[in-house]
Design a protein around this motif. Structure first.
Motif, PDB file in Angstrom:
ATOM      1  N   GLN A  11       0.829  -1.199   0.000  1.00  0.00           N
ATOM      2  CA  GLN A  11       0.000   0.000   0.000  1.00  0.00           C
ATOM      3  C   GLN A  11       0.864   1.250   0.000  1.00  0.00           C
ATOM      4  O   GLN A  11       0.579   2.226  -0.688  1.00  0.00           O
ATOM      5  CB  GLN A  11      -0.923   0.002   1.219  1.00  0.00           C
ATOM      6  CG  GLN A  11      -2.135  -0.907   1.043  1.00  0.00           C
ATOM      7  CD  GLN A  11      -2.940  -0.989   2.319  1.00  0.00           C
ATOM      8  OE1 GLN A  11      -2.370  -1.077   3.402  1.00  0.00           O
ATOM      9  NE2 GLN A  11      -4.252  -0.970   2.190  1.00  0.00           N
ATOM     10  N   LEU A  25       3.818   1.560  -1.194  1.00  0.00           N
ATOM     11  CA  LEU A  25       4.390   1.741  -2.524  1.00  0.00           C
ATOM     12  C   LEU A  25       3.357   2.316  -3.484  1.00  0.00           C
ATOM     13  O   LEU A  25       3.653   3.202  -4.289  1.00  0.00           O
ATOM     14  CB  LEU A  25       4.909   0.392  -3.052  1.00  0.00           C
ATOM     15  CG  LEU A  25       6.219  -0.090  -2.434  1.00  0.00           C
ATOM     16  CD1 LEU A  25       6.481  -1.541  -2.827  1.00  0.00           C
ATOM     17  CD2 LEU A  25       7.374   0.804  -2.890  1.00  0.00           C
ATOM     18  N   PHE A  26       2.151   1.795  -3.354  1.00  0.00           N
ATOM     19  CA  PHE A  26       1.097   2.288  -4.242  1.00  0.00           C
ATOM     20  C   PHE A  26       0.832   3.769  -3.983  1.00  0.00           C
ATOM     21  O   PHE A  26       0.764   4.577  -4.920  1.00  0.00           O
ATOM     22  CB  PHE A  26      -0.187   1.486  -4.018  1.00  0.00           C
ATOM     23  CG  PHE A  26      -1.340   1.982  -4.845  1.00  0.00           C
ATOM     24  CD1 PHE A  26      -1.490   1.581  -6.163  1.00  0.00           C
ATOM     25  CD2 PHE A  26      -2.266   2.861  -4.307  1.00  0.00           C
ATOM     26  CE1 PHE A  26      -2.533   2.054  -6.928  1.00  0.00           C
ATOM     27  CE2 PHE A  26      -3.320   3.325  -5.061  1.00  0.00           C
ATOM     28  CZ  PHE A  26      -3.454   2.918  -6.373  1.00  0.00           C
ATOM     29  N   ASP A  27       0.679   4.135  -2.715  1.00  0.00           N
ATOM     30  CA  ASP A  27       0.416   5.530  -2.376  1.00  0.00           C
ATOM     31  C   ASP A  27       1.553   6.427  -2.848  1.00  0.00           C
ATOM     32  O   ASP A  27       1.328   7.521  -3.381  1.00  0.00           O
ATOM     33  CB  ASP A  27       0.229   5.688  -0.865  1.00  0.00           C
ATOM     34  CG  ASP A  27      -1.083   5.085  -0.385  1.00  0.00           C
ATOM     35  OD1 ASP A  27      -1.901   4.709  -1.254  1.00  0.00           O
ATOM     36  OD2 ASP A  27      -1.275   4.970   0.831  1.00  0.00           O
ATOM     37  N   ARG A  35       3.644   5.866  -5.250  1.00  0.00           N
ATOM     38  CA  ARG A  35       3.647   5.941  -6.702  1.00  0.00           C
ATOM     39  C   ARG A  35       2.570   6.902  -7.210  1.00  0.00           C
ATOM     40  O   ARG A  35       2.790   7.691  -8.134  1.00  0.00           O
ATOM     41  CB  ARG A  35       3.409   4.533  -7.278  1.00  0.00           C
ATOM     42  CG  ARG A  35       3.584   4.458  -8.766  1.00  0.00           C
ATOM     43  CD  ARG A  35       5.046   4.704  -9.142  1.00  0.00           C
ATOM     44  NE  ARG A  35       5.192   4.844 -10.571  1.00  0.00           N
ATOM     45  CZ  ARG A  35       6.324   5.200 -11.170  1.00  0.00           C
ATOM     46  NH1 ARG A  35       7.383   5.463 -10.458  1.00  0.00           N
ATOM     47  NH2 ARG A  35       6.388   5.302 -12.472  1.00  0.00           N
ATOM     48  N   LEU A  36       1.414   6.825  -6.581  1.00  0.00           N
ATOM     49  CA  LEU A  36       0.305   7.702  -6.971  1.00  0.00           C
ATOM     50  C   LEU A  36       0.664   9.171  -6.724  1.00  0.00           C
ATOM     51  O   LEU A  36       0.472  10.033  -7.577  1.00  0.00           O
ATOM     52  CB  LEU A  36      -0.948   7.317  -6.166  1.00  0.00           C
ATOM     53  CG  LEU A  36      -2.278   7.932  -6.557  1.00  0.00           C
ATOM     54  CD1 LEU A  36      -2.591   7.692  -8.025  1.00  0.00           C
ATOM     55  CD2 LEU A  36      -3.385   7.345  -5.677  1.00  0.00           C
TER      56      LEU A  36
END
Lengths: 183, 427
Positions: free
Chosen positions: B5, B7-9, B11-12
């Protein structure tokens, strides 16, 4: 703080409002661009929001709340601009050039997929993602800015992120960069 | 939060960070140029903004419609002078705000809210120019407080009269009120529905304390009068101010402003008092057409942000009307409310505009628009009516208004101008 400028602008002082607009326009545009993903529409939305702010400024009760109020106008203008398209299509397709390395290729693919996934969100969902993930707003601040219940803000953010992850998880190249899953 | 999560945040956020942060200079220039022509709202009303969508009213509807307006705030509507702004009176405390309902005058066409629970009688005869809007008379819409109400003896009167050309507000007001009530205790300039008006106070006239608002618009004089016994003037004034802020002029086609587009090969009319924003650039067809930019729209916007928007585009070379429709219907509408954009032309309502086949869609609160599409003379026209151009959904515009507007439309595709707008620094 520009409370005095807001007070003067509320009383019809155009010069004061011009100063406020100058101080706010970049932030408004940054917000609009990220929601609309289009420079021309972001420009239109920013202009609409700022002119609407001038028009409705006498209705602003608390000058301290000018920034949050203006952000709401920007988001609403984005909604209008988005709806006026009436067909929410992914118009920009990133042209893929020959990458220099596999890492760059994955990076380009990831951004391309993210762009495409984000465009599939409704303007309402985009707004909460941008406010949270770019401007760092907490859910309560998002709720206050958008004039929606905190629960709605939470569910919109949850739904939006889930949608993005679903799309991105389905794209192997992108997932490698975004989710940390082995390529 | 899991690593994934995080990493996703990240990246976003990183992706969003790369978007531009600086507005083109043109934005501020455009705002600076437009500012002098954009009036500031002077009538402040804390509760008005919370009026429900269906309270958007159009005065020409020749039937009285009463619907409950849920008013959640207790703010006071301020009928302001032009400048400086009026001083707000304190909101009542310890007492719930009176709930208002919507009234449309069957005879005169104006709209006004009145306290729920009050009884009303509607006018059946026209008031003469210098006629007295007499309580219980046949020339007035009159509203009476219930005996058990908070203001048991209060009355509200509404009426209108056609005035001789050139009649001024001040003169008409004096001519009507003076002979009946003598010198006023107070008279001040206010605005009613955006028009200059007078609010005259009589301490006693025919046994009643009077708050008498007069306003003239397009040769018609309107009376809005509050009467009550002495003793509750403060409460009377607060409630009357709220009511007065809800007044809307009739929007009958008479008096509408006609407009001929220099861009889109169309002429149409819109209610007087609405502001016009003509298109400054053409709407050129393109694959996956995103729709017209604001600058490509002829926009007529009302005081409540209701709007009529007209656009047209030349059909691409070699396109038949059916080709255009196939392209239009093939657009991706995912993310938009289901039902607003039928997948086939059969899903649209068939109507006629200037005798030509037209296809209507929207018309529901979730859509925020009601739009007619006409393809004629090598052009596709899209004519959209919005209950509020600033609110994406949740309202629906009265279909009668849409029909009234579409009836004013005249197509002239040969006169359309698809010349690109002069280049700017950013486009």
């Amino acid at each position: 703080m520009h409370v005095e400028l807001v007070e003067r602008a509320k009383r019809g002082d155009r010069e004061a409002f011009s100063s406020l607009a100058a101080a706010s326009v970049d932030h408004c545009y940054a917000l609009a661009y990220r929601i609309l993903r289009d420079p021309h529409r972001a420009q239109d939305a920013t202009q609409q929001a700022l002119l609407g702010a001038w028009r409705d400024l006498p209705t602003l009760r608390d000058p301290e709340r000018f920034d949050a109020w203006l952000h709401r106008l920007v988001v609403n203008a984005c909604y209008v601009e988005a709806r006026s398209e009436r067909r929410w299509v992914a118009r920009v397709r990133v042209l893929r050039t020959e990458p220099e390395s596999p890492d760059i290729a994955r990076g380009v693919a990831a951004r391309d997929e993210l762009e495409a996934a984000f465009r599939q969100l409704t303007p309402e969902h985009r707004a909460v993602v941008v406010l949270h993930h770019h401007f760092g707003y907490q859910l309560t601040e998002i709720a206050e800015t958008l004039g929606i219940p905190a629960g709605t803000a939470r569910s919109r953010l949850h739904h939006a992120v889930r949608q993005l992850r679903l799309v991105l998880d389905a794209a192997p190249d992108a997932a490698a960069s975004i989710g940390g899953r082995p390529a | 939060m899991t690593e994934r999560q995080d990493l996703f945040d990240a990246r976003l956020a990183d992706w969003l960070e790369d978007d531009p942060d600086r507005a083109p200079d043109e934005v501020l220039r455009t705002i600076g140029a437009a500012l002098p022509s954009v009036p500031q709202r002077r009538a402040l009303s804390l509760w008005r903004g919370s009026r429900p969508a269906w309270a958007v009213r159009y005065g020409y509807v020749a039937a009285a419609v009463a619907v409950i307006a849920l008013l959640t705030s207790v703010g006071l509507a301020i009928i302001g002078g032009s400048h400086p702004g009026p001083t707000p009176s304190p909101a009542p405390t310890g007492r719930p705000a009176t709930t208002l309902a919507v009234f449309e005058s069957p005879l005169y066409g104006y709209g006004i809210d009145y306290p729920i629970g009050w009884e009303y009688q509607t006018a059946s005869e026209q008031l003469l120019p210098l006629g007295l809007p007499e309580l219980y008379g046949t020339t007035v819409d009159s509203f009476t407080s219930p005996a058990a109400g908070a203001l048991p003896n209060a009355k509200l009167i509404g009426a209108a009269a056609s005035l001789a050309e050139g009649t001024s507000l001040a003169q008409w007001t004096t001519d009507v009120e003076g002979p009946q009530c003598g010198p006023p205790a107070d008279q001040k300039s206010i605005t009613v529905a955006g028009e200059p008006a007078l609010l005259t106070t009589f301490t006693e006239c025919h046994g009643y304390f009077h708050l008498w608002a007069t306003v003239v618009r397009q040769g018609v004089g309107f009376h809005i009068v509050w009467l009550n016994f002495n003793g509750t003037e403060g409460q009377d004034r607060q409630l009357f101010d709220r009511i007065l802020a809800t007044f809307t002029f009739p929007l009958g086609i008479t008096g509408w402003t006609s407009f001929t587009s220099t861009r889109h090969g169309i002429s149409l009319s819109f209610p007087a008092g609405w502001s016009l924003q003509p298109a400054t650039e053409p709407w050129i067809w393109q694959p996956n057409d995103p729709g017209p930019a604001t600058a490509a729209q002829d926009r007529a916007i009302g005081p409540g942000n209701e709007g009529f928007i007209a656009v047209s585009q030349r059909l691409p070379d070699g396109f038949t009307p059916d080709d255009w429709w196939a392209d239009y219907l093939g657009q991706d509408t995912s993310g938009l409310p289901a039902g607003c954009f039928p997948a086939t032309r059969a899903g649209y309502e068939s109507v006629t505009v200037e005798g030509l086949p037209a296809y209507l869609h929207g018309g529901a609160a979730m859509c925020s628009f009601t739009e007619a599409i006409v393809v004629t003379g090598g052009r596709a026209y899209e004519l959209a009516a919005h209950p509020n151009v600033d609110i994406p959904a949740g309202q629906v515009i009265d279909r009668a208004v849409v029909d009234q507007w579409l009836a004013t439309v005249r197509f002239d595709p040969a006169s359309a101008d698809d010349t690109p707008a002069a280049p700017t620094t950013t486009r």
